[in-house]
Design a protein around this motif. Sequence first.
Motif, PDB file in Angstrom:
ATOM      1  N   THR A 127       3.101  10.495  -5.714  1.00  0.00           N
ATOM      2  CA  THR A 127       2.046  10.097  -4.787  1.00  0.00           C
ATOM      3  C   THR A 127       1.521   8.686  -5.042  1.00  0.00           C
ATOM      4  O   THR A 127       0.830   8.124  -4.196  1.00  0.00           O
ATOM      5  N   GLU A 128       1.826   8.126  -6.209  1.00  0.00           N
ATOM      6  CA  GLU A 128       1.428   6.760  -6.521  1.00  0.00           C
ATOM      7  C   GLU A 128       2.638   5.984  -7.029  1.00  0.00           C
ATOM      8  O   GLU A 128       3.535   6.558  -7.666  1.00  0.00           O
TER       9      GLU A 128
ATOM     10  N   ASP B 288       0.874  -1.177   0.000  1.00  0.00           N
ATOM     11  CA  ASP B 288       0.000   0.000   0.000  1.00  0.00           C
ATOM     12  C   ASP B 288       0.910   1.225   0.000  1.00  0.00           C
ATOM     13  O   ASP B 288       1.425   1.623   1.049  1.00  0.00           O
ATOM     14  N   PHE B 289       1.108   1.817  -1.164  1.00  0.00           N
ATOM     15  CA  PHE B 289       2.085   2.903  -1.281  1.00  0.00           C
ATOM     16  C   PHE B 289       1.698   4.115  -0.448  1.00  0.00           C
ATOM     17  O   PHE B 289       2.574   4.832   0.054  1.00  0.00           O
ATOM     18  N   ALA B 290       0.410   4.341  -0.275  1.00  0.00           N
ATOM     19  CA  ALA B 290      -0.020   5.463   0.575  1.00  0.00           C
ATOM     20  C   ALA B 290       0.459   5.259   2.011  1.00  0.00           C
ATOM     21  O   ALA B 290       0.897   6.207   2.682  1.00  0.00           O
TER      22      ALA B 290
END
Length: 486
Positions: free
Chosen positions: A177-178, A89-91
């Motif tokens: 951001t992604e 989950d990159f966030a």
Amino acid sequence: MPSSGNTADGDTGVVDLLVLGGGTAGIVGARTAAALGARVLLVERHRTGGDCLWTGCVPSKSLLAAAAAAADARRAGALGVDVPRVSVDFARVRAHVRAAIGTIEPDDSPATLRAAGVRVLAGTAVLTGPDTARVDGRAVTFRSALLATGADPLLPPVPGLADARPLTSETVWDELTELPGRLVVLGGGPIGCELGQAFARLGAGVTVVDGARRLLGGEDPEASAVVAAALRRDGVDVRLGQQAASVARGELALADGTRIAFDALLVAVGRRARTGMLGCADAGVRRADDGRVVVDGTLRTTNPRIWAAGDVTGPPYFTHTAGVHGSIAASNAVLGLRREVDRVVPRVTYTAPEVASVGVSPEDGRARGLTLRRVGHETVDRAVTEAGTEGFTTLVLDRRRRIVGATVVGPRAGETLGELALAVRRGLRASDLAGTTHPYPTYNDAVVDAALDDVRDRLASFPVRPLLRAAVRLRGRRLDRQRSAR
């Protein structure tokens, strides 16, 4: 006495030390001078903490930690532990990075500096004379000054590159951001290798491009080869020996005509000292052609009132050298000392495996006819137990058997390097390490084994071996005579 921090910001007065820049060198220098009783004013135009806190060491090592967790989960099957699916989950990875920065940030904050007796001004400082500066219109007179304005990432003059708005080591943390599907990293140095491997381990398709024939050109070729193999195992497409020719429409063209499509392009080809608007000419401070401030061995510039430390003086761009040099420069400035910087500088590239080096490299040692003692980690018990035997440890010894250099490639190699940096600095011999009790089992066993190899070879050499045999025979005869006398 150090300022209490209650002086109005508009009333600067005459300061003992004006510090330009609130990164590692500036912070350490300012705190050192304040602790020595100097009146210190630190000026920072953006935020204290510098590259290390906001865009360098802290965020990159936080990202590497997340990447290592993903990689360890994927390889757990080799140890008998099955992880059916690894999901990133990159966030949340980015949240972990921000949390690490937030935890460390108070240590470098203006409030902490003021508590240490340092006055802090937010603004842009420009030197206006040999002992004067201007901070957003405010005149400042200083007895001494410390330049610590750092450096910026370089963008090479590749056609179309600037228009492609590439990421750098400064912007990647806010702008990416992604997790990109296709990431091209231009540059195969420490930053490019670290971030390229990290994003690949997190799930991005990564290509690392460098015009040199090998990665990590400043390291020993064997170390470079181990890292290149590790990156490829993690799925990185490593392209070497080809210069970037142009960038257009989401593609990087190489000199041989190859085109590499990307969703994100990260440039990591070096840094340039941040001195363009500093007013060095007006202050009599000489700069080199590449923009860095020229200093002598005491970190003094061509203006006898001004010192410089950290990235603004050029490579090596290390936080640990910035901190040490900031302290040396500040104490020299406010006490009139002539302390010189230490020429023994350890360095670590935090890939997996890590590459840690200090002093003479194995390649240079071999060329100079020095003795090399190499231990492959396939013989290190801790490496065997963890199924991670790639890597090696090499000691470089001079003709007096002193340790003059070392290279370690393996997990946590940076932790091993401290002992070896001390050995190089203090002129310790291999026998000093061999005679020191080390904990077992650790990756550090390779250091001991390499030292023991040298001791054993010396014991087996002429004339040591015959002398030892004679001593053993003499001892035996004495014991026999004592037994007969009974």
